[in-house]
Design an enzyme around this catalytic site. Sequence first.
Site, short mmCIF file in Angstrom:
data_model
loop_
_atom_site.label_atom_id
_atom_site.label_comp_id
_atom_site.label_asym_id
_atom_site.label_seq_id
_atom_site.Cartn_x
_atom_site.Cartn_y
_atom_site.Cartn_z
CB CYS A 134 -0.88 0.03 1.19
SG CYS A 134 -1.97 1.37 1.34
CB CYS A 137 -0.47 2.58 3.83
SG CYS A 137 -2.11 1.68 3.13
CG ASP A 138 3.30 1.51 4.61
OD1 ASP A 138 2.90 1.79 5.45
OD2 ASP A 138 2.97 0.29 4.06
#
Length: 307
Positions: A134, A137-138
């Site tokens: 992701c 997300c990261d």
Amino acid sequence: MEHTKCLIIGGGPAGYTAAIYATRANLSPVLYEGMQPGGQLTTTTEVENFPGYPDGVDGTALVDDIRRQAVRLGADIRRGAVTKADLSSRPFKVEIDGETVVEADALIIATGATAKYLGLPSEKKFRGMGVSACATCDGFFYKKRDVAVVGGGDTACEEATYLARLCNKVYLIVRRDVLRASKAMQDRVMNTPNIEVLWNCNTQEILGDENGVTGARIARKDGEVFDIAIHGFFLAIGHHPNSDLFREWVKTDEAGYIITDGKSSMTNVDGVFAAGDVQNPHYRQAVTAAASGCVAALDAERYLASL
Ligand code: NDP
């Protein structure tokens, strides 16, 4: 046989949020968490984009907070995974762990989706230490560094262009000589100067040390093998929606995502609702999953009141 008004399947942000709303609506929901309580959030590290956490929060801690909130309000949350479902008539019958059968007047399916991985041992070893499925997300943790994205679909192209805004350089590792992504997404990739597409390439190994990922070993179809220096390795080769056990009853699209009616969570089966990543391939965020859990609980409440 146990009977419940509202049965929720899935222990991620969608399921737990549905439980919060259903409990407050006096539906006394029962929730089964499935094989991976916490869901995909437990495979990420820090979450910085979930509202309400100004200092960021560990993914597992975040989902545990949502769970504890549901428990505090009175939700009956249980370990156990669905092994069979009969949604042919109401009350619906759902078998848990091949043993218990629970009957429900309303069912909320929030079983999520599972990111596909390449299956390399090194990928497992560095999961959460540079390997992620992701970028939204990261990606932030790789600001101004070099990273790689694997895949040639819309997700891979979207993630590569997203990362290109944060990172120094993005390699897009594509196994064929064409992208599967839409023309618009392809153009975006081609017009982003700091994305380099590695055509006809497969990842042989992810390289790293005790601090995490340091590179990847790439094999081109013509036989050439070379290493790239990267700190982040992002999988974008598709997701598998966890809808297999319900497909006999509930309509899905070709990829298996449960089809819901308009902005609601209603499926084609009256009384069966779907929330989170199992019905939404587009956003895949904890906050959108939580929001759709809320929608499903509100829909279930209205449905049960109409019986
Ligand atoms: P897709 O299935 O569309 O694409 C997967 C990609 O990964 C393909 O390029 C495939 O290669 C590649 N791949 C699969 N397995 C491997 C492997 N083992 N090694 C290397 N590469 C591999 O998945 P997406 O997640 O990209 O998209 C899912 C759906 O969501 C699609 O319908 C997409 O259009 C949609 N979507 C739409 C968006 C938008 O409209 N903004 C954004 C994101 C997704 P190959 O092509 O060779 O099979």
